[in-house]
Structures are given as C-alpha cells and as structure tokens.
Design an enzyme around this catalytic site. Sequence first.
Site, PDB file in Angstrom:
ATOM      1  N   THR A   6       8.200  -8.321  -2.666  1.00 21.36           N
ATOM      2  CA  THR A   6       6.948  -8.851  -2.997  1.00 21.36           C
ATOM      3  C   THR A   6       7.145  -9.534  -4.334  1.00 21.36           C
ATOM      4  OG1 THR A   6       6.289  -6.625  -2.088  1.00 21.36           O
ATOM      5  CG2 THR A   6       4.706  -7.561  -4.133  1.00 21.36           C
ATOM      6  N   THR A  32       2.558 -10.614  -1.598  1.00 18.30           N
ATOM      7  CA  THR A  32       3.633 -10.186  -0.790  1.00 18.30           C
ATOM      8  C   THR A  32       3.622 -10.494   0.878  1.00 18.30           C
ATOM      9  OG1 THR A  32       5.037  -8.038  -0.188  1.00 18.30           O
ATOM     10  CG2 THR A  32       2.692  -7.846   0.092  1.00 18.30           C
ATOM     11  N   ASN A  84       5.500  -8.196   2.502  1.00 16.10           N
ATOM     12  CA  ASN A  84       6.194  -6.887   2.650  1.00 16.10           C
ATOM     13  C   ASN A  84       7.589  -6.667   2.396  1.00 16.10           C
ATOM     14  OD1 ASN A  84       5.899  -4.168   2.535  1.00 16.10           O
ATOM     15  ND2 ASN A  84       5.868  -4.142   4.841  1.00 16.10           N
ATOM     16  N   ASP A 119       3.271  -1.256   6.379  1.00 18.98           N
ATOM     17  CA  ASP A 119       2.610  -0.441   5.318  1.00 18.98           C
ATOM     18  C   ASP A 119       1.599   0.711   5.598  1.00 18.98           C
ATOM     19  OD1 ASP A 119       4.120  -1.163   3.069  1.00 18.98           O
ATOM     20  OD2 ASP A 119       2.690  -2.510   2.292  1.00 18.98           O
ATOM     21  N   SER A 158      -1.438   0.141  -0.199  1.00 16.38           N
ATOM     22  CA  SER A 158      -0.269  -0.848  -0.833  1.00 16.38           C
ATOM     23  C   SER A 158       0.152  -0.191  -2.176  1.00 16.38           C
ATOM     24  CB  SER A 158      -0.871  -2.187  -1.075  1.00 16.38           C
ATOM     25  OG  SER A 158      -0.120  -3.032  -2.221  1.00 16.38           O
ATOM     26  N   SER A 159       1.086  -0.566  -2.767  1.00 17.37           N
ATOM     27  CA  SER A 159       1.521  -0.091  -4.133  1.00 17.37           C
ATOM     28  C   SER A 159       1.353  -1.119  -5.054  1.00 17.37           C
ATOM     29  CB  SER A 159       3.022   0.362  -3.924  1.00 17.37           C
ATOM     30  OG  SER A 159       3.211   1.536  -3.103  1.00 17.37           O
TER      31      SER A 159
HETATM   32  N1  GLY Z   1       4.213  -4.253   0.976  1.00 20.24           N
HETATM   33  C1  GLY Z   1       4.310  -3.510  -0.385  1.00 20.24           C
HETATM   34  C2  GLY Z   1       2.981  -2.900  -0.895  1.00 20.24           C
HETATM   35  O1  GLY Z   1       1.910  -3.475  -0.674  1.00 20.24           O
HETATM   36  O2  GLY Z   1       3.054  -1.965  -1.380  1.00 20.24           O
END
Ligand code: GLY
Length: 545
Positions: free
Chosen positions: A358, A376, A378, A400, A429-430
């Site tokens: 990301t 990102t 991912n 995800d 998402s993180s």
């Molecule tokens: N693809 C990583 C996130 O969005 O957390």
Amino acid sequence: MSTTAVGYLGGVASPESLASQVGISVLKLGGNAVDAAVAIGFALAVTFPSAGNIGGGGFLLYRHPSGHNVAIDFREMAPGLSTSNMYLDGNGNVLLGDGGSVDGYRACGVPGSVAGFEEAWRRYGSGRISWGQLVDPAVQLASSGFPMPNSLRKSLSLSAERIERDATFQDVFLDKTPLGWLPKKHGTTIRQPKLAETLTRIRDRGATDFYAGVTARLLASDIQQNGGVLSTTDLAAYRAIRRKPLVGRFMHHDVLTMPPPSSGGIALLQMLGMLQACDPLPDAYSPTYIHIVAQAMRRAFRDRSEYLGDADFVDVPVRSLLDGSYIAKLKRGLSAGMAVRTDDLPPARNLKDESEQTTHFTVIDRFGGVVSTTYTLNGSYGAAVISKSTGIILNNEMDDFTAKVGVPNQFGLIQSAKNAIQPRKRPLSSMTPTIVVDNEGQIRIATGSPGGPTIINSVLHTILQSVYFDKGVHESVAAPRFHHQWKPEVLQLERSLIGVRPQLASLGYETSLRTLGDVHAGSWNRRSGVIMSSDPRGTGEALAE
Ligand code: GLY
C-alpha cells in the site's frame, strides 16, 4: 535523497522521488495540496508500481485552510457478479492462487483511484491547475520512461514468483536470463507504452474514459477474457464517495481520520482514548509502555474483527465503539498485566516483512491546506497481473473481504460476516490517513502508512511520539514501532526494540521481528512553515519550498 525538508511555500512527502518532484512542481505552479496530491497519485501509478495505481483504490483526507475537512472514499467495490462464497472451493476451503482472492483476474475489485482523484480535483482543487496538467507528468513518465531504481528492482524480486508469469510484467519490468526472469538492470529505461496510452486518454477525456469510455471497455474485456467477473456495468456504476471524517480528541488536539469502510479511524481513536486515560504513560519503549500500548492494540483489533464492515451495507456501531464510557471500559485493566492468551488459531497465511503493499503520501500547501492520502493495490503488485490492453496493474482488494469467517486473510486478519462479500460493497480497510490539528488550527502532524493492518499502529506510534512525547515530525516518523493485532497472538517488534524482548517474554508475549510501515508525514505552523518527513525505513523523498 532527502527524508526531511523544511520550507514556507508547501511540501510533499511520498515514497518515490520522481513523484515527489511532480508534486512540488505543482505547488510551485500555484496549485494547492489537492492539486499536488492528484499529480503525485498519478505519477506513483507509473514510478511505484507495487502500490501506486490507477487500478486500485484508497482514501484521501483533506483539511482546507478554513478548517473544513472531508474524506474521499475511493475504495474498490465488489463487482456486481460477486458472491459471498466466490473464493471457496467445493470443500469450503478458501482459494487464494489463480482464480482465488489473491492472484489473478478474479481477485480484482472495481478500481476507484481515477474517480477519487477527479472528485478531489473538481471539488477541492485550486482551480488554477487543469486536470491535464496534473495527469500529464504521469503520461510523460510512462511514455518516455524512467531509470530503473534499485528499490524497484528489490521489490520486483520479492514478488518475482507471482509476477513473472504475466506477459506484460515480463515485457515492461523483467529480463529473461539463464537464471530465469530477473528485474531489468539498474538504470534501464522503464517504459510503459500501454499505460501511457491509458493515461493519455484519462488526461484528455477525464475519468469518464476510465469508467465509461475506451479504457472501461478494454479493461473489462481483458478481465473477463481471463476469468474475472468485473464488467463495464460495474465500472459505470462506480462512484467516489465524500464522507465526513471521524474527529476525536487526544491531548488537546483534534484527530481527523478515516471513517468506514476504513477500520483504521475507529481503531486509532479507540487506542488514543484508552492511552489518554492511562496518562501518565510509562517511558516510551520501556517494557511496561509496550505492554500497555499492545493491550490497547489488542482491544481495538478485537473490535475491528467483530464489528466493522462497509457501513453503507451493514450496521457499524461507530458511535458506541467511540463512546467515552465504552472506551473507559476497554481501558480498565490495561495496565494491570492482563494475561496474554495464545488462541488456538490457524496461523496467518503470510505475514510479510515488507510494507510496500500500500502506499501513503502527504502534501501541505502554503496556506496550511493538507492532504493525507493512502491508496493501494492491496498485495504488492496487486493481483500480479497487468491488463494487456491498458497497462493497468490490477488490484487484489477482494482479499480484504471475509472470504470465510474465521479464516485469516493475507494479513492474518480474522474478520466477521459484517465484511462478507456482497455486490457493490467495499471491503474493510486498515488504511488510516490522519491529520492532527492543535487548538490554534495548526497541523501538528499529518500522517499515514502502508502495511496492511500494521498501518493503524504505525499511525498510532507517530501520533503518540508527536503529540504525547512532543517529538518533531522526523523523530516521530523515525521512532521504533511495534504491532499487535489481537490474532495471531504475536507482538511484532522492530529490531531496535530487541533489547526489551526478554522482559516482554516474561510478561507472556511471543515476539517476532520485522520492519513496520513507511510513513510520509508533515506539519505546518503559520510562523515556521512546513516540515515534511519521509520514513528513513523506505526509499521516499520529502521536498519543501
Ligand atoms: N489493502 C489493505 C487495506 O486496505 O487495509
């Protein structure tokens, strides 16, 4: 290459030098932070292909100098033909490889980056810089090429097994050698002719081309010919969404951060709330400090796994999760040496030592306007395939989602049915772009990071260092990091913390070592201007004027 920069007329910090140069030149032309961020986003899609993208998605957080703020959600969306069990085989096991949630064309969600950038520019750009001026540097970088840097060679090598089967990856980035496919030599000019054609169409016709024009037709056709389900109807239905940022308070500062479908904002505000309630905290990086912060992390990630998903589709109790009395309850026992449990869980599929999957960049303009963007594909190089007619690297964001409740995704995250796949839903998402503002409206720190779930904790560390321990931006970015995500029961430490491993073991922690994050951050103060910082862990560049 400079990892820190100070100036009065604005600054940028991004993971790749050419993209930072594109951003600073937009600021010099009189563009604002949004203009520069859009130009950086397109440039990174060319020069930082592991994560920079037009085939993925992300979040852009903007604070206008007036104090108005907005979050633009351009997260990918599940295609209309996707189903909750599309990645399960006949025995109910999760499919990862070709045809599964990680590799190949079926792993791809509907990309959002181009829509997000256009929405940001149209609504919040300065009006002084045309769309074409913002996309053109990326067109030039893709058509004329750029010299292969060692950092790109390294990242291609790390993903070699995944990408070397793809013909366009071979053509653009690799050389066939007696030892197999290897990254092109350092300094070789990397040209991406198909991507240049696509970017030219986007430059000349706008996001309409990507979602309803030539690019949409070529992209959907490539994906469907290779077993994917994404269609022109999905592309035409895609919208970037303006959302209200979450706003929390921490040590007399406002913390602006990302709402769902990010889990990061909620988790960050929960952790800051718990830790503020522990004030005074022990000395930074003492075993007790690490223990307290790790326990806060465990609690926030436990809630992440249980309650969070796309709030446009499922009920996410945001207010309850951030309620003061709930956070006080979470905080209870934080410092009392809560026993560390090792749950009987399947191990994470692949906890990588790389944080390139990301990417984040921060821009601050001369007026104090700030953009914090995380976007990102991912995984590193997304689904490890390039649409041959468009040159676009496809995301594997479908991983995800919760492919199966109880089975960890590629980041080892256990997630609930709230994050199950549904047509047109956005995966949890993180990504946690965040802006911390003091009581005088000055930017204490604008920050963000790559790194899957570790993003949330990397952002937490930079804020704790900056706000709680009163460190400068660069010290805050460079400071050691550690990560706990509840499950698996492992506390990940950066090598600089190796000295406290024995004490942590005696507190019951299983620990492992890895590098965490690649933060690009900045601060702004009316009197002293901007300070920008690119993480010394990465290969980025901070520039200021
Ligand atoms: N693809 C990583 C996130 O969005 O957390």
